[in-house]
Design a protein around this motif. Structure first.
Motif, PDB file in Angstrom:
ATOM      1  N   ALA A 134     -19.092   9.906  30.912  1.00  0.00           N
ATOM      2  CA  ALA A 134     -17.922   9.685  30.068  1.00  0.00           C
ATOM      3  C   ALA A 134     -18.130  10.250  28.667  1.00  0.00           C
ATOM      4  N   HIS A 135     -19.345  10.158  28.144  1.00  0.00           N
ATOM      5  CA  HIS A 135     -19.642  10.603  26.780  1.00  0.00           C
ATOM      6  C   HIS A 135     -19.949  12.098  26.689  1.00  0.00           C
ATOM      7  N   ALA A 136     -20.431  12.690  27.777  1.00  0.00           N
ATOM      8  CA  ALA A 136     -20.963  14.054  27.714  1.00  0.00           C
ATOM      9  C   ALA A 136     -20.001  15.089  27.136  1.00  0.00           C
ATOM     10  N   PRO A 137     -18.737  15.178  27.597  1.00  0.00           N
ATOM     11  CA  PRO A 137     -17.863  16.240  27.080  1.00  0.00           C
ATOM     12  C   PRO A 137     -17.647  16.170  25.569  1.00  0.00           C
ATOM     13  N   ARG A 138     -17.712  14.980  24.991  1.00  0.00           N
ATOM     14  CA  ARG A 138     -17.487  14.832  23.558  1.00  0.00           C
ATOM     15  C   ARG A 138     -18.765  14.998  22.742  1.00  0.00           C
ATOM     16  N   ARG A 139     -19.905  14.748  23.342  1.00  0.00           N
ATOM     17  CA  ARG A 139     -21.164  14.746  22.598  1.00  0.00           C
ATOM     18  C   ARG A 139     -21.957  16.042  22.734  1.00  0.00           C
ATOM     19  N   ILE A 140     -21.977  16.614  23.932  1.00  0.00           N
ATOM     20  CA  ILE A 140     -22.872  17.741  24.209  1.00  0.00           C
ATOM     21  C   ILE A 140     -22.089  19.046  24.166  1.00  0.00           C
ATOM     22  N   HIS A 141     -22.529  19.949  23.308  1.00  0.00           N
ATOM     23  CA  HIS A 141     -21.864  21.235  23.134  1.00  0.00           C
ATOM     24  C   HIS A 141     -22.906  22.352  23.131  1.00  0.00           C
ATOM     25  N   GLN A 142     -22.446  23.576  23.076  1.00  0.00           N
ATOM     26  CA  GLN A 142     -23.351  24.721  23.080  1.00  0.00           C
ATOM     27  C   GLN A 142     -24.280  24.736  21.877  1.00  0.00           C
ATOM     28  N   ASN A 148     -25.547  21.963  20.271  1.00  0.00           N
ATOM     29  CA  ASN A 148     -26.430  20.801  20.095  1.00  0.00           C
ATOM     30  C   ASN A 148     -27.043  20.291  21.390  1.00  0.00           C
ATOM     31  N   TRP A 149     -26.888  21.013  22.490  1.00  0.00           N
ATOM     32  CA  TRP A 149     -27.334  20.517  23.788  1.00  0.00           C
ATOM     33  C   TRP A 149     -28.818  20.160  23.806  1.00  0.00           C
ATOM     34  N   TYR A 150     -29.618  20.889  23.014  1.00  0.00           N
ATOM     35  CA  TYR A 150     -31.067  20.686  23.014  1.00  0.00           C
ATOM     36  C   TYR A 150     -31.469  19.328  22.427  1.00  0.00           C
ATOM     37  N   ARG A 151     -30.542  18.651  21.738  1.00  0.00           N
ATOM     38  CA  ARG A 151     -30.837  17.313  21.228  1.00  0.00           C
ATOM     39  C   ARG A 151     -30.858  16.279  22.346  1.00  0.00           C
ATOM     40  N   VAL A 199     -32.718  15.900  37.533  1.00  0.00           N
ATOM     41  CA  VAL A 199     -32.232  15.553  36.190  1.00  0.00           C
ATOM     42  C   VAL A 199     -32.631  14.105  35.943  1.00  0.00           C
ATOM     43  N   ARG A 200     -33.683  13.903  35.165  1.00  0.00           N
ATOM     44  CA  ARG A 200     -34.287  12.575  34.981  1.00  0.00           C
ATOM     45  C   ARG A 200     -34.054  12.070  33.558  1.00  0.00           C
ATOM     46  N   ARG A 201     -33.636  10.815  33.458  1.00  0.00           N
ATOM     47  CA  ARG A 201     -33.513  10.206  32.131  1.00  0.00           C
ATOM     48  C   ARG A 201     -34.911   9.889  31.615  1.00  0.00           C
ATOM     49  N   THR A 202     -35.183  10.286  30.387  1.00  0.00           N
ATOM     50  CA  THR A 202     -36.545  10.170  29.853  1.00  0.00           C
ATOM     51  C   THR A 202     -36.740   9.005  28.906  1.00  0.00           C
ATOM     52  N   GLY A 203     -35.698   8.302  28.579  1.00  0.00           N
ATOM     53  CA  GLY A 203     -35.830   7.185  27.652  1.00  0.00           C
ATOM     54  C   GLY A 203     -34.468   6.674  27.274  1.00  0.00           C
ATOM     55  N   LYS A 204     -33.970   7.108  26.119  1.00  0.00           N
ATOM     56  CA  LYS A 204     -32.659   6.672  25.656  1.00  0.00           C
ATOM     57  C   LYS A 204     -31.550   7.216  26.568  1.00  0.00           C
ATOM     58  N   PRO A 205     -30.406   6.549  26.596  1.00  0.00           N
ATOM     59  CA  PRO A 205     -29.261   7.114  27.324  1.00  0.00           C
ATOM     60  C   PRO A 205     -28.923   8.503  26.799  1.00  0.00           C
ATOM     61  N   MET A 206     -28.564   9.403  27.701  1.00  0.00           N
ATOM     62  CA  MET A 206     -28.172  10.771  27.410  1.00  0.00           C
ATOM     63  C   MET A 206     -29.351  11.665  27.033  1.00  0.00           C
ATOM     64  N   HIS A 207     -30.560  11.165  27.093  1.00  0.00           N
ATOM     65  CA  HIS A 207     -31.735  12.006  26.886  1.00  0.00           C
ATOM     66  C   HIS A 207     -32.311  12.315  28.267  1.00  0.00           C
ATOM     67  N   LEU A 208     -32.079  13.529  28.707  1.00  0.00           N
ATOM     68  CA  LEU A 208     -32.361  13.914  30.091  1.00  0.00           C
ATOM     69  C   LEU A 208     -33.296  15.108  30.143  1.00  0.00           C
ATOM     70  N   GLU A 209     -34.096  15.124  31.186  1.00  0.00           N
ATOM     71  CA  GLU A 209     -35.001  16.255  31.430  1.00  0.00           C
ATOM     72  C   GLU A 209     -34.593  16.936  32.730  1.00  0.00           C
ATOM     73  N   ILE A 210     -34.276  18.222  32.641  1.00  0.00           N
ATOM     74  CA  ILE A 210     -33.939  19.004  33.823  1.00  0.00           C
ATOM     75  C   ILE A 210     -35.208  19.692  34.305  1.00  0.00           C
ATOM     76  N   GLY A 211     -35.676  19.291  35.479  1.00  0.00           N
ATOM     77  CA  GLY A 211     -36.956  19.787  35.979  1.00  0.00           C
ATOM     78  C   GLY A 211     -36.806  20.760  37.129  1.00  0.00           C
ATOM     79  N   LEU A 212     -37.673  21.721  37.171  1.00  0.00           N
ATOM     80  CA  LEU A 212     -37.784  22.630  38.314  1.00  0.00           C
ATOM     81  C   LEU A 212     -38.978  22.143  39.126  1.00  0.00           C
ATOM     82  N   GLU A 213     -38.701  21.590  40.296  1.00  0.00           N
ATOM     83  CA  GLU A 213     -39.732  20.905  41.080  1.00  0.00           C
ATOM     84  C   GLU A 213     -40.370  21.784  42.146  1.00  0.00           C
TER      85      GLU A 213
END
Length: 315
Positions: free
Chosen positions: A90-98, A100-103, A238-252
């Protein structure tokens, strides 16, 4: 006609409630969303015991040595994760942009993933119902890489259209699961990227291989697409690493039909190969897996059992 009208009205009402809930979630902070998620997790596990029998059976199968307290903790983690996942979407489209995505998104193997996406070949990316898998296509599209995912259309057409719009806004396009073979082939012929969630029960005619030490039925399509289209097969998470919306995209894991070992060039061994990597992902962070699915349904036919054993040895 009356029943059809009532059905449409009921579907619209569900859609309206969904939109209202999303508006409320978007007005909340992510910290408040986490607090809500923990409360709902307690409610689902300790009070209402939602789908508790399925969860208990799955966790006993996957972690036979886990204590009752450990299984209860994993159930709470799973429900908390599912609620947070909805909040993040729900939050992603408003928060994550080209800009600031790395935050929010960490991609340790970014160079290798981008190299696959830029290569002038079709690509098959596979994952499971782990972490916030919806953010995989969202992120790829945000970075300029359109993807095509196979999914069953929802019965509620209003909700389906809403989710489809969310996915399309960043360049993720959905392919209906029913009769998708020809459409997928067309996309692969055009050297596009196909996204697949590969951990759902495929029925008695599926490819039976081991998952957490017990035969489970898998769809053959993932291996077929990779082998017949000469497409590299990449396992992601795509694993959550701690806080909400802090995600790690892994190549396994990654394998190329042009260079893969001969023993992997078959549907069963290749299916076992990527499934082993999915299992490893789940074992590392079991609280972010959807244990709600009845992953081990029925028993494989005699041929399937022997095939599962031989493919396990080959992999």
């Amino acid at each position: 006609m009356e029943r059809t009208a009532i059905g449409k009205l009921a579907n619209w009402a569900v859609y309206a409630v969904l939109r209202l809930v999303i508006c409320v979630v978007q007005a909340m902070s992510l910290d408040a969303c986490r607090g809500l998620a923990r409360w709902i997790a307690w409610l689902a596990v300790d009070l209402l015991r939602v789908r508790d029998q399925v969860l208990e059976e799955n966790l006993r199968q996957a972690f036979p040595d886990a204590t009752e307290a450990r299984r209860r903790d994993l159930k709470r983690q799973m429900w908390e994760h599912l609620v947070l996942m909805v909040c993040e979407i729900a939050h992603a489209p408003r928060r994550i942009h080209q800009t600031n995505w790395y935050r929010y998104l960490s991609i340790p193997e970014r160079r290798r993933l981008v190299a696959h996406l830029l290569e002038d070949r079709p690509l098959v990316m596979v994952s499971g119902h782990f972490g916030n898998f919806e953010m995989a296509g969202f992120t790829a599209g945000l970075l300029g890489f359109p993807t095509y995912a196979i999914a069953r259309e929802l019965d509620n057409r209003y909700v389906h259209r809403y989710l489809d719009d969310f996915r399309r806004v960043k360049g993720q396009y959905m392919i209906s699961k029913d009769g998708s073979a020809n459409e997928v082939k067309e996309h692969l012929d055009r050297r596009r990227t196909i996204l697949l969630l590969a951990d759902q029960h495929a029925g008695p005619k599926g490819c039976w291989i081991e998952f957490f030490g017990r035969p489970a039925s898998y769809h053959k399509a993932v291996a077929v697409f990779a082998l017949t289209a000469d497409a590299p097969l990449v396992v992601c998470s795509v694993r959550r690493t701690g806080k909400p919306m802090h995600l790690e995209i892994g190549l396994e894991g990654e394998v190329d039909p042009r260079t893969m070992p001969a023993e992997l060039k078959g549907i069963e061994p290749l299916t076992q190969w990527y499934n082993d990597r999915l299992e490893a992902i789940v074992r590392r962070t079991p609280g972010q897996y959807w244990w709600l699915h009845r992953r081990w349904k029925g028993k494989p036919p005699k041929k399937g059992r022997s095939a599962a054993k031989s493919s396990r040895q080959a992999a």
